[in-house]
Structures are given as C-alpha cells and as structure tokens.
Write a protein that holds these residues in place. Structure first.
Motif, short mmCIF file in Angstrom:
data_model
loop_
_atom_site.label_atom_id
_atom_site.label_comp_id
_atom_site.label_asym_id
_atom_site.label_seq_id
_atom_site.Cartn_x
_atom_site.Cartn_y
_atom_site.Cartn_z
N GLY A 152 20.88 60.90 37.41
CA GLY A 152 20.69 61.29 36.02
C GLY A 152 20.53 60.08 35.12
O GLY A 152 20.91 58.97 35.47
N ILE A 153 19.94 60.29 33.95
CA ILE A 153 19.74 59.21 32.99
C ILE A 153 20.31 59.60 31.64
O ILE A 153 20.49 60.77 31.34
CB ILE A 153 18.24 58.85 32.85
N THR A 154 20.58 58.59 30.80
CA THR A 154 21.06 58.86 29.45
C THR A 154 19.88 59.12 28.53
O THR A 154 19.85 60.08 27.80
CB THR A 154 21.88 57.68 28.91
N ARG A 155 18.93 58.21 28.57
CA ARG A 155 17.72 58.33 27.75
C ARG A 155 16.68 57.36 28.29
O ARG A 155 16.99 56.51 29.11
CB ARG A 155 18.01 58.06 26.28
N THR A 156 15.47 57.48 27.79
CA THR A 156 14.40 56.62 28.29
C THR A 156 13.93 55.60 27.26
O THR A 156 13.20 54.68 27.59
CB THR A 156 13.20 57.47 28.73
N ASP A 157 14.32 55.75 25.99
CA ASP A 157 13.91 54.80 24.95
C ASP A 157 14.92 54.80 23.81
O ASP A 157 15.93 55.50 23.86
CB ASP A 157 12.51 55.15 24.43
N HIS A 158 14.65 54.03 22.78
CA HIS A 158 15.56 53.93 21.63
C HIS A 158 15.13 54.84 20.49
O HIS A 158 15.67 54.73 19.39
CB HIS A 158 15.62 52.48 21.13
N LYS A 159 14.18 55.71 20.73
CA LYS A 159 13.73 56.61 19.66
C LYS A 159 14.78 57.69 19.44
O LYS A 159 15.55 58.02 20.32
CB LYS A 159 12.38 57.23 20.03
N GLY A 160 14.79 58.24 18.27
CA GLY A 160 15.75 59.29 17.95
C GLY A 160 15.59 59.70 16.50
O GLY A 160 14.52 59.56 15.92
N PHE A 161 16.66 60.17 15.90
CA PHE A 161 16.61 60.54 14.50
C PHE A 161 17.89 60.08 13.82
O PHE A 161 18.93 59.94 14.44
CB PHE A 161 16.42 62.06 14.33
N LYS A 162 17.79 59.82 12.52
CA LYS A 162 18.93 59.33 11.76
C LYS A 162 19.79 60.49 11.31
O LYS A 162 19.28 61.54 10.91
CB LYS A 162 18.45 58.53 10.56
#
Length: 59
Positions: free
Chosen positions: A27-37
């Motif tokens: 499993g992974i946590t995420r693939t990039d630093h994109k997201g929302f504030k």
C-alpha cells in the motif's frame, strides 16, 4: 528522484505502516504533494475552522 518523492516513498511510508494507516504490504500513502488547503485553528492544529478567522473589510 527528488526530495519530495523520497519523503513520500521513504519516511512517510514507513511511519504510516508503523501506525497501521496502511494495511496492505504494498500500500501507499500518496503519489504526490498535491491536495487541498484546509483552514485550521493554528499552524500546529489539525482541527478545521468552521467559521472564518477574520471578516474582510467592506469596501
């Protein structure tokens, strides 16, 4: 691999596994630093603010 990718695939992934946030071995946590504030009560809080912190001046 840049420093952001190293964090995501390194220490962040190991920490999430240790805390049980990732159940599968691959499993992974995420693939990039994109997201929302999300506005929070303070810079160290994870509690969302439901009301605006300030009211903009009317012009």
């Amino acid at each position: 691999m840049n420093s952001g990718e190293r964090v995501i695939t390194g220490s962040e992934l190991r920490t999430a596994r240790a805390l049980g946030e990732i159940k599968k071995k691959n499993g992974i946590t995420r693939t990039d630093h994109k997201g929302f504030k999300v506005p929070t009560k303070s810079s160290t809080s994870n509690i969302p603010v439901t009301k605006p912190l300030y009211m903009p001046a009317k012009t």
